[in-house]
Motif scaffolding. Sequence first.
Motif, PDB file in Angstrom:
ATOM      1  N   CYS A 253       0.022   3.244   3.554  1.00  0.00           N
ATOM      2  CA  CYS A 253       0.472   2.808   4.880  1.00  0.00           C
ATOM      3  C   CYS A 253       1.521   1.704   4.819  1.00  0.00           C
ATOM      4  CB  CYS A 253      -0.727   2.345   5.702  1.00  0.00           C
ATOM      5  SG  CYS A 253      -1.371   0.747   5.174  1.00  0.00           S
TER       6      CYS A 253
ATOM      7  N   CYS B  98       0.846  -1.203   0.000  1.00  0.00           N
ATOM      8  CA  CYS B  98       0.000   0.000   0.000  1.00  0.00           C
ATOM      9  C   CYS B  98       0.883   1.255   0.000  1.00  0.00           C
ATOM     10  CB  CYS B  98      -0.889   0.008   1.246  1.00  0.00           C
ATOM     11  SG  CYS B  98      -1.810   1.549   1.446  1.00  0.00           S
TER      12      CYS B  98
ATOM     13  N   CYS C  10      -5.796  -0.109   5.537  1.00  0.00           N
ATOM     14  CA  CYS C  10      -6.308   1.265   5.662  1.00  0.00           C
ATOM     15  C   CYS C  10      -7.428   1.572   4.679  1.00  0.00           C
ATOM     16  CB  CYS C  10      -5.175   2.283   5.509  1.00  0.00           C
ATOM     17  SG  CYS C  10      -4.560   2.469   3.825  1.00  0.00           S
TER      18      CYS C  10
ATOM     19  N   CYS D 155      -6.198  -1.574  -0.079  1.00  0.00           N
ATOM     20  CA  CYS D 155      -5.421  -1.945   1.099  1.00  0.00           C
ATOM     21  C   CYS D 155      -6.364  -2.505   2.166  1.00  0.00           C
ATOM     22  CB  CYS D 155      -4.678  -0.729   1.642  1.00  0.00           C
ATOM     23  SG  CYS D 155      -3.809  -1.071   3.173  1.00  0.00           S
TER      24      CYS D 155
HETATM   25 ZN   LIG Z   1      -2.876   1.028   3.422  1.00  0.00          ZN
END
Ligand SMILES: [Zn+2]
Length: 313
Positions: free
Chosen positions: A39, A36, A57, A54
Amino acid sequence: MADYPQTVVELRDWFATETACRDYLVRLRWPDGVRCPGCTATEIWTMKSPFYRCAHCGYDFTVTAGTLFADTHKPLRLWFEAIWHVTNQKSGASALGVQRVLGLGSYRTAWNWLHKLRCAMVRPGRDRLAGVVEVDETFIGGPEPGKRGRGAAGKSLVLITAQADGRKIGRIRLARIADASAASLEAAIRQAVESGTCIQTDGWSGYSRLKTLGYEHEVIRPATELGENLLPRVNRVASLLKRWLLGTHQGAVHPDHLDYYLDEFAFRFNRRTSRSRGLLFYRLMQQAVASEPVPGKTLVGGRRLKRTPANSG
Ligand SMILES: [Zn+2]
């Protein structure tokens, strides 16, 4: 087996579809699996192509998000062709050449693409020169005015740093500087050269404090009045750079754009011994997916507002 095409036929074979292009970018960007960009989590759901989500997140993204290819409205295949063209022109591509080869409707688009590719030539996290390094400045854009320490109208001052590789030239860095004052020279040298390096310069006073900055400093003084090649590597780079600007670009480089041309020259020069043109394509691809996107709105007259003043290598 090398993960890049060796010929233009292979290029078109490998990248016949947008999906093939995307798959290649995925391999280059995330060799250890999709990650991702928000994050850095590695639990990723594959959504309707070309999207990923993701699991950590919830961020939705594509392989081109946050890269040079972000927000492009043109097929990736065309971009791949452009990168092939740019890396296969031994002396560099012009906007007109890119426009012609790709059949782009506008010169402006070709110019913008070249601009983005030059930005990608500045390798993120590049290392600085070390060992024995020659340093000198040169004026670009006209005959040398003879006086150092001040600028001249229509001319740009460029600091050249060239690493010694035996008797040959190793890697180089180029940086535009405001003037030849100690402050300007020192700032550019610190960007380009590792501390502790042995720096060779001529006797110009602007270099006199290098020892206090943690460098070894060797002043090369003329032994005779006759033109001796005292700093042969930087002199050679300066003449190649000037010839390239006059040849490939007909000397038509606006001072505001010079930084990007310096990046391109350094990228090519530092990889001039690459045996395979395909490898050059691969390196630029790697840097294109690693680099920040260059949104059109930060271009002012074709010039990006913020940049780091050093080069690839
Ligand atoms: Zn993420």
